[in-house]
Structures are given as C-alpha cells and as structure tokens.
Scaffold this motif. Structure first.
Motif, PDB file in Angstrom:
ATOM      1  N   HIS A  36      -7.669   7.581  -5.690  1.00 30.24           N
ATOM      2  CA  HIS A  36      -6.983   6.313  -5.952  1.00 30.24           C
ATOM      3  C   HIS A  36      -6.223   6.384  -7.277  1.00 30.24           C
ATOM      4  O   HIS A  36      -5.085   5.917  -7.378  1.00 30.24           O
ATOM      5  CB  HIS A  36      -7.993   5.172  -5.956  1.00 30.24           C
ATOM      6  CG  HIS A  36      -7.393   3.819  -5.970  1.00 30.24           C
ATOM      7  ND1 HIS A  36      -8.135   2.680  -6.113  1.00 30.24           N
ATOM      8  CD2 HIS A  36      -6.112   3.386  -5.871  1.00 30.24           C
ATOM      9  CE1 HIS A  36      -7.339   1.620  -6.100  1.00 30.24           C
ATOM     10  NE2 HIS A  36      -6.108   2.033  -5.966  1.00 30.24           N
TER      11      HIS A  36
ATOM     12  N   GLU B 227      -3.056   8.251  -6.772  1.00 27.38           N
ATOM     13  CA  GLU B 227      -2.072   7.434  -6.055  1.00 27.38           C
ATOM     14  C   GLU B 227      -1.381   6.462  -6.998  1.00 27.38           C
ATOM     15  O   GLU B 227      -0.152   6.301  -6.951  1.00 27.38           O
ATOM     16  CB  GLU B 227      -2.755   6.681  -4.915  1.00 27.38           C
ATOM     17  CG  GLU B 227      -3.192   7.570  -3.781  1.00 27.38           C
ATOM     18  CD  GLU B 227      -4.073   6.863  -2.762  1.00 27.38           C
ATOM     19  OE1 GLU B 227      -4.430   5.680  -2.966  1.00 27.38           O
ATOM     20  OE2 GLU B 227      -4.422   7.510  -1.751  1.00 27.38           O
TER      21      GLU B 227
ATOM     22  N   ASP C 113       2.548   6.348  -8.150  1.00 29.51           N
ATOM     23  CA  ASP C 113       3.412   5.169  -8.050  1.00 29.51           C
ATOM     24  C   ASP C 113       4.136   4.902  -9.365  1.00 29.51           C
ATOM     25  O   ASP C 113       5.344   4.640  -9.386  1.00 29.51           O
ATOM     26  CB  ASP C 113       2.601   3.928  -7.653  1.00 29.51           C
ATOM     27  CG  ASP C 113       2.143   3.949  -6.205  1.00 29.51           C
ATOM     28  OD1 ASP C 113       2.728   4.693  -5.400  1.00 29.51           O
ATOM     29  OD2 ASP C 113       1.200   3.187  -5.882  1.00 29.51           O
TER      30      ASP C 113
END
Length: 142
Positions: free
Chosen positions: A80, A83, A87
C-alpha cells in the motif's frame, strides 16, 4: 540478519526513469482523453490528496514504527505504501510536464544549490537550516 546484509525492504530502482514515468503518464492520460482535466491546478490538488493518503499510512505508527526499514510493517502495508508513493510521484511528474518544467533538470540544479547552502564540512550531523550554519559566502572571481 547480520549487519552487512541488505534489509528486506531495500528499494530496487531498476531502469524505470523519470522520463519513462513521464511518457507513461502522458500516454495513459491521452488514451483516456484526460488532458482536458490535467491542468496544473487540478494536478496539484490531486497531488496534495495523494500526499495526504501517504501521510495517513504513517499517522498513528509513532516514530518507533516508522524507523528506517519500517520495522514491523506487513507486506500488505508495504505494498500500500508503494502504491501511494507511486501516485505521488506520478502526479508530481505529470504536474511538471504540464507546467513545462524538466523535473530531472530541476532536481539536478536543486542539488547544486543545496550543496552550496549546505557544505558538508558545515552541515555534517546538523539538522540546522542553512541560515543557521556557520558558512561564509562563496567567493566570486570579480
């Protein structure tokens, strides 16, 4: 683990350059006809939102749970984290592209400026801002 071994979370950067990320983000956006929405303002606001999501992952872990190597983080938490970091990076690179800024060149120049503001012999081991370091102005040939 002995002191010479690499921690399990050590990054592997590979060959995916800033330019490749820029081109991939541009192609991804073009394929979806999103350029109309990718104004600098909108991209900045999206970036801020993603930074918030990244910060949320660290919010209640305390300093002990957020040390180098992120001890105690699960594989799912690390995934996570990657990720959210992705972004942030993608939006930052897209913002630079839409603003006409060469991010790679800006980073190179910033390192040069910071080397002058934070000479190693004065800044080593100090968290002081450059204005608080005992540094004389660089001499110029005039």
């Amino acid at each position: 683990m002995d002191s010479d071994s690499t921690p399990p979370c050590a990054p592997s950067w590979g060959e995916y350059s800033l330019q490749h990320v820029r081109e991939s983000a541009e192609a991804f956006s073009a394929e979806r006809e999103w350029e109309q929405f990718h104004t600098p303002r909108n991209l900045l606001l999206a970036l801020v939102g993603e930074v918030g999501e990244l910060a949320e992952l660290f919010q209640w872990k305390g300093d002990a749970g957020c040390g180098p190597g992120l001890p105690g983080w699960s594989d799912a938490e690390r995934e996570h984290l990657g990720e959210e970091m992705s972004d942030v990076l993608i939006y930052l690179i897209r913002l630079a592209d839409r603003c006409g800024v060469s991010l790679a060149e800006a980073v190179r120049l910033k390192f040069e400026k910071n080397a002058l503001k934070y000479p190693a012999e004065h800044a080593r081991g100090s968290a002081a801002k450059y204005t608080q370091l005992a540094v004389s102005e660089p001499k110029t040939n005039s």
